[in-house]
Design a protein around this motif. Structure first.
Motif, mmCIF file in Angstrom:
data_model
loop_
_atom_site.group_PDB
_atom_site.id
_atom_site.type_symbol
_atom_site.label_atom_id
_atom_site.label_comp_id
_atom_site.label_asym_id
_atom_site.label_seq_id
_atom_site.Cartn_x
_atom_site.Cartn_y
_atom_site.Cartn_z
ATOM 1 N N GLU A 159 0.819 -1.206 0.000
ATOM 2 C CA GLU A 159 0.000 0.000 0.000
ATOM 3 C C GLU A 159 0.857 1.262 0.000
ATOM 4 O O GLU A 159 0.467 2.279 -0.576
ATOM 5 N N LEU A 160 2.019 1.199 0.619
ATOM 6 C CA LEU A 160 2.922 2.346 0.584
ATOM 7 C C LEU A 160 3.418 2.588 -0.833
ATOM 8 O O LEU A 160 3.508 3.739 -1.295
ATOM 9 N N PHE A 161 3.749 1.518 -1.549
ATOM 10 C CA PHE A 161 4.231 1.655 -2.924
ATOM 11 C C PHE A 161 3.112 2.089 -3.872
ATOM 12 O O PHE A 161 3.351 2.832 -4.827
ATOM 13 N N ARG A 162 1.888 1.620 -3.600
ATOM 14 C CA ARG A 162 0.771 1.963 -4.484
ATOM 15 C C ARG A 162 0.399 3.433 -4.342
ATOM 16 O O ARG A 162 -0.015 4.079 -5.304
ATOM 17 N N GLY A 163 0.534 3.975 -3.141
ATOM 18 C CA GLY A 163 0.215 5.375 -2.911
ATOM 19 C C GLY A 163 -1.279 5.604 -2.801
ATOM 20 O O GLY A 163 -2.090 4.690 -2.946
ATOM 21 N N GLY A 164 -1.644 6.847 -2.540
ATOM 22 C CA GLY A 164 -3.052 7.202 -2.426
ATOM 23 C C GLY A 164 -3.692 6.639 -1.171
ATOM 24 O O GLY A 164 -3.015 6.185 -0.252
ATOM 25 N N VAL A 165 -5.029 6.680 -1.162
ATOM 26 C CA VAL A 165 -5.766 6.129 -0.029
ATOM 27 C C VAL A 165 -5.695 4.606 -0.071
ATOM 28 O O VAL A 165 -5.845 3.998 -1.135
ATOM 29 N N SER A 166 -5.478 3.992 1.082
ATOM 30 C CA SER A 166 -5.301 2.537 1.156
ATOM 31 C C SER A 166 -6.631 1.860 1.434
ATOM 32 O O SER A 166 -7.180 1.980 2.532
#
Length: 218
Positions: A101-108
């Motif tokens: 989720e950190l790598f994906r970015g945005g709201v998790s």
């Protein structure tokens, strides 16, 4: 002296191959624990250990949020939160930190993460481990009905805490440790000891980096 280039890689016996393929197709039982982990504390670790042993999971994956959808408090940097998780879990060979989720970015959103994991490894079975507060609010999560079909929901039972699950749930009893990341941050900001409330390596990291000293960010 043996020339390494002349040594062939050892291959499993022919009779072992069907067993290996069968185990691969069966997949693994993976527990998922999400949250901000700001910071991770012993209640997180105890809940994960109890769920893992009682449900006989192969591993528990800790997945820190990038931007949590249900919390507005300022977050410590992703790097610091990930580092503290690594320090807290590195002595348990069945705990893993996943930074999806950190790598994906945005709201998790958990449903997005689970779609990704199911696509990458559809043979695995995933168990979403939730605390009592998360159990009661799960119906408000993004695409909760879809998510409930993708994973097995696991609730950590807290004695005396009202539970109102609206979806099928496996309950796991765990020691009643009433501790929150907010309480840890408040203790640091007010100069109160957090020894034994977080793993010692995490406590030292918080001191070294000067985290949570600003009371306005609690």
């Amino acid at each position: 002296m043996v020339n390494p280039k002349c040594v062939e890689k050892e291959t499993p016996p022919v009779e072992a191959k069907p067993k290996m393929e069968q185990e691969k197709s069966r997949g693994r039982q993976i527990g998922i624990m999400g949250g901000t982990f700001n910071p991770v504390h012993i209640a997180h670790l105890v809940a994960a250990e109890q769920a893992m042993t009682k449900l006989r999971l192969d591993e528990v994956w800790f997945i820190p949020d990038n931007i949590p959808p249900h919390k507005n408090a300022p977050l410590t940097s992703a790097k610091d939160r990930a580092t503290m998780l690594d320090l807290a879990t590195r002595d348990n060979p069945k705990f893993r930190v996943k930074l999806l989720e950190l790598f994906r970015g945005g709201v998790s959103y958990t449903v997005d993460t689970m779609r990704y994991l199911k696509e990458k490894a559809p043979q695995n079975n995933y168990y979403l481990i939730m605390g009592s507060d998360q159990v009661n609010s799960f119906h408000t999560w993004k695409e909760a009905p879809t998510l409930a079909k993708m994973v097995t929901l696991v609730g950590i039972r807290r004695p005396g805490y009202p539970q109102d699950p609206q979806y099928p749930m496996i309950w796991v009893d765990a020691p009643d440790i009433r501790l929150s990341s907010t309480a840890i941050r408040r203790s640091v900001a007010t100069g109160t000891s957090i020894r034994y409330l977080v793993p010692e390596a995490v406590r030292k990291y918080i001191i070294e980096k000067g985290l949570y000293l600003d009371e306005t960010n609690i």
